[in-house]
Design a protein around this motif. Sequence first.
Motif, PDB file in Angstrom:
ATOM      1  N   UNK A  82       0.833  -1.195   0.000  1.00  0.00           N
ATOM      2  CA  UNK A  82       0.000   0.000   0.000  1.00  0.00           C
ATOM      3  C   UNK A  82       0.873   1.253   0.000  1.00  0.00           C
ATOM      4  N   UNK A 112      -9.616  -5.429  -5.261  1.00  0.00           N
ATOM      5  CA  UNK A 112      -9.241  -4.018  -5.121  1.00  0.00           C
ATOM      6  C   UNK A 112      -8.040  -3.688  -5.989  1.00  0.00           C
ATOM      7  N   UNK A 140      -7.249  -4.654 -11.929  1.00  0.00           N
ATOM      8  CA  UNK A 140      -7.959  -3.624 -12.693  1.00  0.00           C
ATOM      9  C   UNK A 140      -7.849  -2.227 -12.119  1.00  0.00           C
ATOM     10  N   UNK A 153      -4.150   1.903  -6.327  1.00  0.00           N
ATOM     11  CA  UNK A 153      -4.468   1.567  -4.934  1.00  0.00           C
ATOM     12  C   UNK A 153      -3.343   0.819  -4.229  1.00  0.00           C
ATOM     13  N   UNK A 196     -15.202   5.352  -6.453  1.00  0.00           N
ATOM     14  CA  UNK A 196     -13.803   5.200  -6.881  1.00  0.00           C
ATOM     15  C   UNK A 196     -12.928   6.244  -6.180  1.00  0.00           C
ATOM     16  N   UNK A 198     -12.446   5.237  -2.477  1.00  0.00           N
ATOM     17  CA  UNK A 198     -11.475   4.148  -2.320  1.00  0.00           C
ATOM     18  C   UNK A 198     -10.056   4.670  -2.475  1.00  0.00           C
ATOM     19  N   UNK A 258      -8.938   6.366   0.673  1.00  0.00           N
ATOM     20  CA  UNK A 258      -8.639   5.452   1.779  1.00  0.00           C
ATOM     21  C   UNK A 258      -7.265   4.811   1.598  1.00  0.00           C
ATOM     22  N   UNK A 259      -7.003   4.335   0.385  1.00  0.00           N
ATOM     23  CA  UNK A 259      -5.792   3.549   0.171  1.00  0.00           C
ATOM     24  C   UNK A 259      -4.573   4.415  -0.072  1.00  0.00           C
TER      25      UNK A 259
END
Lengths: 449, 449
Positions: free
Chosen positions: B160, B184, B187, B192, B429, B432, B435-436
């Motif tokens: 990450x 996650x 794709x 991420x 999207x 996410x 967050x990441x």
Amino acid sequence: MRLESKLPEPEQGVDTRFLADWSGLTRGIPASLYRPRSVEEVSAILQHCNEQGRPVTIQGGLTGLAGGAVPADGDVAINLERMNAIEHIDELEGVMTVQAGATLLAVQEAAARAGWYFPIDLGARGSCQVGGNAATNAGGDRVVRYGTMRDSVLGVEAVLADGTVLSSLTRLVKNSAGLDLRFLFIGSEGTLGVITRLQLRLQPVPAPAVTAFAAAADTNALARLLRTLKRAPGVDLIAFEFMSGEFVRAGARLANQSCPLGDDYPWYVLIESAERRQDAGFSSLQQALEKTLEEGDILDCALSASLTDTEDFWRIRHSIPELMTELKPTVNFDCGLPWVEMEGFVDRVNAAMHERYPGATHLFFGHMGDNNIHLMSGPHRSEDMHDVEERVYAELRGRDGTISAEHGIGFIKKPYLGYTRNAAELAILRQLKAVFDPKNILNPGRVLD
Amino acid sequence: MRLESKLPEPEQGVDTRFLADWSGLTRGIPASLYRPRSVEEVSAILQHCNEQGRPVTIQGGLTGLAGGAVPADGDVAINLERMNAIEHIDELEGVMTVQAGATLLAVQEAAARAGWYFPIDLGARGSCQVGGNAATNAGGDRVVRYGTMRDSVLGVEAVLADGTVLSSLTRLVKNSAGLDLRFLFIGSEGTLGVITRLQLRLQPVPAPAVTAFAAAADTNALARLLRTLKRAPGVDLIAFEFMSGEFVRAGARLANQSCPLGDDYPWYVLIESAERRQDAGFSSLQQALEKTLEEGDILDCALSASLTDTEDFWRIRHSIPELMTELKPTVNFDCGLPWVEMEGFVDRVNAAMHERYPGATHLFFGHMGDNNIHLMSGPHRSEDMHDVEERVYAELRGRDGTISAEHGIGFIKKPYLGYTRNAAELAILRQLKAVFDPKNILNPGRVLD
């Protein structure tokens, strides 16, 4: 998309059929029950609950075995059963648009009427809903050929905790335009959103199955047999269901029938091949099994010669309810393991269980093609249940295993999730939950605390 | 998991091969290049970049067509090419553990040496890396039979943005113990996390293919043919590659060969079936095509009688580089559509393009089993490119289509993502991503702004 509020009236005096799933777990009486008729109503209900911080329990057909859809005292329960329309079938390409509350059986029948086949199948087909099948990534008896529910869902519409309707209803096999969001909901057990509509991929109708029953010395031999059958010319494997000798002997006794082969073998397997035969007299499965018999990986085998034979074979495999009654109270496992680990797992669990619980019976069976090994163990006193679970799950640690291959975590397996998922994974799961459901209203207490 | 810092020395003076992908796009010179040798080094590099807020460009084999791996001026580039070990193959079950920087060809060859088959295949196989294949959910020529990269990846290890190593390296076919996190990263085009290791599902080696070339009146007839072949006894379809008549005539001319059939048909299709034949003299594909010919869904067909025939058939399908040279500068599309929408899409795009750009040529071709329709259009002046794209993408709106079936969004298609994904999806999207990668260091500016 936020929709105009269409909050329906909740039902008071909730019928008892909404209080438990097939695990038998109950947790209390919900304060109210909604059975919405549209995605707009689902959106309005969730918006209302989110504003008030009310815990919501989402229900499909209540056939789960992990307690995930069982409401607690005071919950708002939402059951999708009235949103059950088969909305559209593209008969050219084989794609079905369906509301989440349709039963699996209704989906299978509608596909058949359109000249197609929906391959997910399980014993609960008449009651379980496709939305629940998606939320739990249901498996069943045909995974070795068609994969799990995840492989049959092309697109998802879901309502988020705040009432936002997320329409990700792609129906394309291949789409690389940004991250695919369906996988946030498939297998999430209702913790990230309420699935309201699906695009399902249908399959060509398979040929009638050839069925066989075979015996083997150990699970390694079964694994080699499965590898051989996957490669055998003309064989199109749709089921490979293994059972311990003890399972088969008990199942046959309870079904008042004899074992299809001699009854003293250590392991058996029920095999089905949907062969597209050119010549009706020839079976590729039979040819492959005869070769395997000569080479020694199987000890004996029988081909079904009639529908009666086939039913006899499957009756043993499906004797689970009778076995559970005889051995109750049972602890039921849904483990997953690589093939190379199965033999050692069975040996270690058997040894540990027989030493600690010499009076109980331990029956192994499952879907080898899916890495899925079930164990039914009983009778056990309720104060021993936790110890039984810990002893079995301990044998999965460090062996690439899972504590749930197909039933999900729900409430019942929640204490053991750390046996399977590491700290970094659990941290991500918590972060995703916080993003999608910041007030923790959707199926709170399931999967994670 | 946080690992002890092992920050390697970056390389200065970056070689030009790290500056562009196969789209030809360049954006500048990265400040430094890392080619880490371990997940620990990847973790240390990302931790360092995240602390400093440095933009990172993640690179595989740089064979992409959307500019996703092209670094900007001042970026830190990370290329995975040194992490290329095939770490383990379970020969019993058919599972490979591999580092992300291994080329697709190396994976295919290692699988073959172990008696297995890795089904993802594309022209870039000798250069592209499996980590990039996963990050872009690569497709290729065999999707109709084996699915995309997503269907071949059982587990993912990724680092990450903050250096956390997320090991979700399950190798089980079926696992319902909490949400599956591999999706996650598959794709996500490196936005991420950095994929560092994969568990890949291998397949039994298919039988040698029977190859055919057929002609049809329209794409609806091609769709009916595909449906027929998917259901035909004995046919095991592994490729169904359609081409417009104009594509085939131009491709044959550039290859200095004649068209395998009469050269005045509107549509052609190259078909391969990996038939597990009992009898070497019999072809199920031929039988199915002859029946279709009688019924009128195809106008003519030719079966390959030799390896030379097969190579001739494929040479036309693979004449893309020569066609691009002849028509340059081209605009190249990677659309996806349901089968029922294809004929109308082709008609409307053809009409619009011929009216607005009468001097250009517009060649349609693609993978019908994957809903994937490519269009090469050219020559176009650079000031017209945007207009060409808008006119084509406008025809996808409201028709369940995608602007990218297999190439991804990267930089090049980013302006058009809203043609395909709705506002609620784009919001998710973005959430996410936040967050990441809260500091937006991973492949910034790709997919989303």
